[in-house]
Design a protein around this motif. Structure first.
Motif, PDB file in Angstrom:
ATOM      1  N   ALA A 223       0.833  -1.201   0.000  1.00  0.00           N
ATOM      2  CA  ALA A 223       0.000   0.000   0.000  1.00  0.00           C
ATOM      3  C   ALA A 223       0.871   1.256   0.000  1.00  0.00           C
ATOM      4  O   ALA A 223       0.575   2.228  -0.706  1.00  0.00           O
ATOM      5  CB  ALA A 223      -0.928   0.000   1.209  1.00  0.00           C
ATOM      6  N   ALA A 224       1.949   1.243   0.771  1.00  0.00           N
ATOM      7  CA  ALA A 224       2.855   2.395   0.818  1.00  0.00           C
ATOM      8  C   ALA A 224       3.510   2.622  -0.544  1.00  0.00           C
ATOM      9  O   ALA A 224       3.635   3.764  -1.002  1.00  0.00           O
ATOM     10  CB  ALA A 224       3.913   2.189   1.899  1.00  0.00           C
ATOM     11  N   VAL A 225       3.913   1.548  -1.201  1.00  0.00           N
ATOM     12  CA  VAL A 225       4.509   1.675  -2.531  1.00  0.00           C
ATOM     13  C   VAL A 225       3.484   2.273  -3.497  1.00  0.00           C
ATOM     14  O   VAL A 225       3.819   3.145  -4.309  1.00  0.00           O
ATOM     15  CB  VAL A 225       5.030   0.315  -3.048  1.00  0.00           C
ATOM     16  CG1 VAL A 225       5.385   0.379  -4.525  1.00  0.00           C
ATOM     17  CG2 VAL A 225       6.242  -0.126  -2.242  1.00  0.00           C
ATOM     18  N   GLY A 226       2.244   1.858  -3.399  1.00  0.00           N
ATOM     19  CA  GLY A 226       1.200   2.429  -4.253  1.00  0.00           C
ATOM     20  C   GLY A 226       1.035   3.924  -4.038  1.00  0.00           C
ATOM     21  O   GLY A 226       0.898   4.693  -4.998  1.00  0.00           O
ATOM     22  N   LYS A 227       1.068   4.350  -2.777  1.00  0.00           N
ATOM     23  CA  LYS A 227       0.956   5.787  -2.466  1.00  0.00           C
ATOM     24  C   LYS A 227       2.143   6.551  -3.045  1.00  0.00           C
ATOM     25  O   LYS A 227       1.991   7.631  -3.614  1.00  0.00           O
ATOM     26  CB  LYS A 227       0.908   6.008  -0.956  1.00  0.00           C
ATOM     27  CG  LYS A 227      -0.318   5.480  -0.294  1.00  0.00           C
ATOM     28  CD  LYS A 227      -1.378   6.522  -0.281  1.00  0.00           C
ATOM     29  CE  LYS A 227      -2.525   6.030   0.596  1.00  0.00           C
ATOM     30  NZ  LYS A 227      -3.652   6.896   0.508  1.00  0.00           N
ATOM     31  N   VAL A 228       3.347   5.997  -2.898  1.00  0.00           N
ATOM     32  CA  VAL A 228       4.543   6.669  -3.400  1.00  0.00           C
ATOM     33  C   VAL A 228       4.519   6.737  -4.924  1.00  0.00           C
ATOM     34  O   VAL A 228       4.907   7.748  -5.519  1.00  0.00           O
ATOM     35  CB  VAL A 228       5.821   5.967  -2.885  1.00  0.00           C
ATOM     36  CG1 VAL A 228       7.062   6.515  -3.547  1.00  0.00           C
ATOM     37  CG2 VAL A 228       5.923   6.111  -1.387  1.00  0.00           C
ATOM     38  N   ARG A 229       4.051   5.683  -5.557  1.00  0.00           N
ATOM     39  CA  ARG A 229       3.961   5.697  -7.020  1.00  0.00           C
ATOM     40  C   ARG A 229       2.981   6.763  -7.500  1.00  0.00           C
ATOM     41  O   ARG A 229       3.230   7.455  -8.489  1.00  0.00           O
ATOM     42  CB  ARG A 229       3.555   4.319  -7.547  1.00  0.00           C
ATOM     43  CG  ARG A 229       4.668   3.295  -7.405  1.00  0.00           C
ATOM     44  CD  ARG A 229       4.244   1.933  -7.857  1.00  0.00           C
ATOM     45  NE  ARG A 229       4.246   1.892  -9.323  1.00  0.00           N
ATOM     46  CZ  ARG A 229       3.792   0.855 -10.023  1.00  0.00           C
ATOM     47  NH1 ARG A 229       3.304  -0.201  -9.393  1.00  0.00           N
ATOM     48  NH2 ARG A 229       3.834   0.868 -11.319  1.00  0.00           N
ATOM     49  N   ALA A 230       1.860   6.911  -6.787  1.00  0.00           N
ATOM     50  CA  ALA A 230       0.894   7.952  -7.136  1.00  0.00           C
ATOM     51  C   ALA A 230       1.508   9.345  -6.945  1.00  0.00           C
ATOM     52  O   ALA A 230       1.329  10.236  -7.789  1.00  0.00           O
ATOM     53  CB  ALA A 230      -0.369   7.807  -6.293  1.00  0.00           C
ATOM     54  N   ALA A 231       2.244   9.533  -5.857  1.00  0.00           N
ATOM     55  CA  ALA A 231       2.900  10.820  -5.611  1.00  0.00           C
ATOM     56  C   ALA A 231       3.938  11.108  -6.697  1.00  0.00           C
ATOM     57  O   ALA A 231       4.077  12.258  -7.148  1.00  0.00           O
ATOM     58  CB  ALA A 231       3.557  10.822  -4.229  1.00  0.00           C
ATOM     59  N   PHE A 232       4.653  10.083  -7.126  1.00  0.00           N
ATOM     60  CA  PHE A 232       5.634  10.259  -8.190  1.00  0.00           C
ATOM     61  C   PHE A 232       4.958  10.722  -9.473  1.00  0.00           C
ATOM     62  O   PHE A 232       5.455  11.619 -10.162  1.00  0.00           O
ATOM     63  CB  PHE A 232       6.413   8.962  -8.444  1.00  0.00           C
ATOM     64  CG  PHE A 232       7.397   9.086  -9.572  1.00  0.00           C
ATOM     65  CD1 PHE A 232       8.656   9.601  -9.338  1.00  0.00           C
ATOM     66  CD2 PHE A 232       7.059   8.703 -10.858  1.00  0.00           C
ATOM     67  CE1 PHE A 232       9.570   9.743 -10.377  1.00  0.00           C
ATOM     68  CE2 PHE A 232       7.956   8.840 -11.904  1.00  0.00           C
ATOM     69  CZ  PHE A 232       9.224   9.357 -11.669  1.00  0.00           C
ATOM     70  N   GLU A 233       3.831  10.116  -9.810  1.00  0.00           N
ATOM     71  CA  GLU A 233       3.110  10.503 -11.028  1.00  0.00           C
ATOM     72  C   GLU A 233       2.685  11.971 -10.968  1.00  0.00           C
ATOM     73  O   GLU A 233       2.773  12.693 -11.963  1.00  0.00           O
ATOM     74  CB  GLU A 233       1.899   9.605 -11.248  1.00  0.00           C
ATOM     75  CG  GLU A 233       2.256   8.191 -11.658  1.00  0.00           C
ATOM     76  CD  GLU A 233       3.057   8.133 -12.958  1.00  0.00           C
ATOM     77  OE1 GLU A 233       2.741   8.893 -13.910  1.00  0.00           O
ATOM     78  OE2 GLU A 233       4.013   7.334 -13.015  1.00  0.00           O
ATOM     79  N   ILE A 234       2.240  12.416  -9.799  1.00  0.00           N
ATOM     80  CA  ILE A 234       1.862  13.820  -9.633  1.00  0.00           C
ATOM     81  C   ILE A 234       3.081  14.718  -9.834  1.00  0.00           C
ATOM     82  O   ILE A 234       3.018  15.734 -10.545  1.00  0.00           O
ATOM     83  CB  ILE A 234       1.215  14.053  -8.250  1.00  0.00           C
ATOM     84  CG1 ILE A 234      -0.139  13.348  -8.193  1.00  0.00           C
ATOM     85  CG2 ILE A 234       1.075  15.537  -7.952  1.00  0.00           C
ATOM     86  CD1 ILE A 234      -0.737  13.244  -6.799  1.00  0.00           C
ATOM     87  N   ALA A 235       4.206  14.347  -9.217  1.00  0.00           N
ATOM     88  CA  ALA A 235       5.435  15.134  -9.355  1.00  0.00           C
ATOM     89  C   ALA A 235       5.914  15.142 -10.801  1.00  0.00           C
ATOM     90  O   ALA A 235       6.321  16.192 -11.331  1.00  0.00           O
ATOM     91  CB  ALA A 235       6.523  14.575  -8.444  1.00  0.00           C
ATOM     92  N   TYR A 236       5.837  13.999 -11.465  1.00  0.00           N
ATOM     93  CA  TYR A 236       6.279  13.905 -12.857  1.00  0.00           C
ATOM     94  C   TYR A 236       5.420  14.780 -13.762  1.00  0.00           C
ATOM     95  O   TYR A 236       5.927  15.515 -14.613  1.00  0.00           O
ATOM     96  CB  TYR A 236       6.254  12.440 -13.299  1.00  0.00           C
ATOM     97  CG  TYR A 236       6.755  12.226 -14.703  1.00  0.00           C
ATOM     98  CD1 TYR A 236       8.069  12.535 -15.043  1.00  0.00           C
ATOM     99  CD2 TYR A 236       5.921  11.712 -15.686  1.00  0.00           C
ATOM    100  CE1 TYR A 236       8.538  12.346 -16.331  1.00  0.00           C
ATOM    101  CE2 TYR A 236       6.380  11.512 -16.974  1.00  0.00           C
ATOM    102  CZ  TYR A 236       7.687  11.838 -17.294  1.00  0.00           C
ATOM    103  OH  TYR A 236       8.147  11.646 -18.572  1.00  0.00           O
TER     104      TYR A 236
END
Length: 132
Positions: A57-70
């Protein structure tokens, strides 16, 4: 029973995490779970299955945050006339973050695979020669 404080659970604002102390409490022997000294093993068994799912779940949250930053660095022009991604440092930072995310994703998968193979028991993994 007395609540003697609160645990600071950064990010978990919807629930309280009190520190509870029991004093002069007697529990009937018939209510004992396990044998004296089994507490740590019982706690490990109760919570071992949650670690890999929480990690995922934490990896999923970080991946979503990365997409926003990208998406931000591809479209925003805060440093001049070109998108932020055109600046070399932004690209290096994103590549480093993406590498860390993929490593965490692998570890989450590895933890889940380990739990599937051993039921969460480290000793079973050692018996089967698995590298932890």
């Amino acid at each position: 029973m007395e609540i003697t404080g609160m645990i600071d659970t950064m990010g978990h604002l919807a629930s309280n995490s009190p520190i509870v102390e029991f004093r002069e409490v007697r529990v009937p022997l018939s209510n004992m779970i396990g044998k004296p000294g089994d507490g740590l093993q019982l706690a490990k068994g109760a919570f071992s299955w949650t670690s890999s799912s929480i990690w995922a779940a934490a990896v999923g949250k970080v991946r979503a945050a990365f997409e926003i930053a990208y998406n931000f660095v591809k479209t925003e022009k805060r440093s001049g006339r070109v998108p932020v991604i055109e600046h070399q440092n932004a690209g290096y930072m994103l590549a480093d973050i993406k590498t860390r995310i993929e490593a965490a994703r692998y570890f989450a998968w590895k933890a889940s695979d380990h739990f599937d193979k051993t039921g969460g028991s480290r000793s079973r993994a050692v018996e089967h020669g698995e590298d932890l």
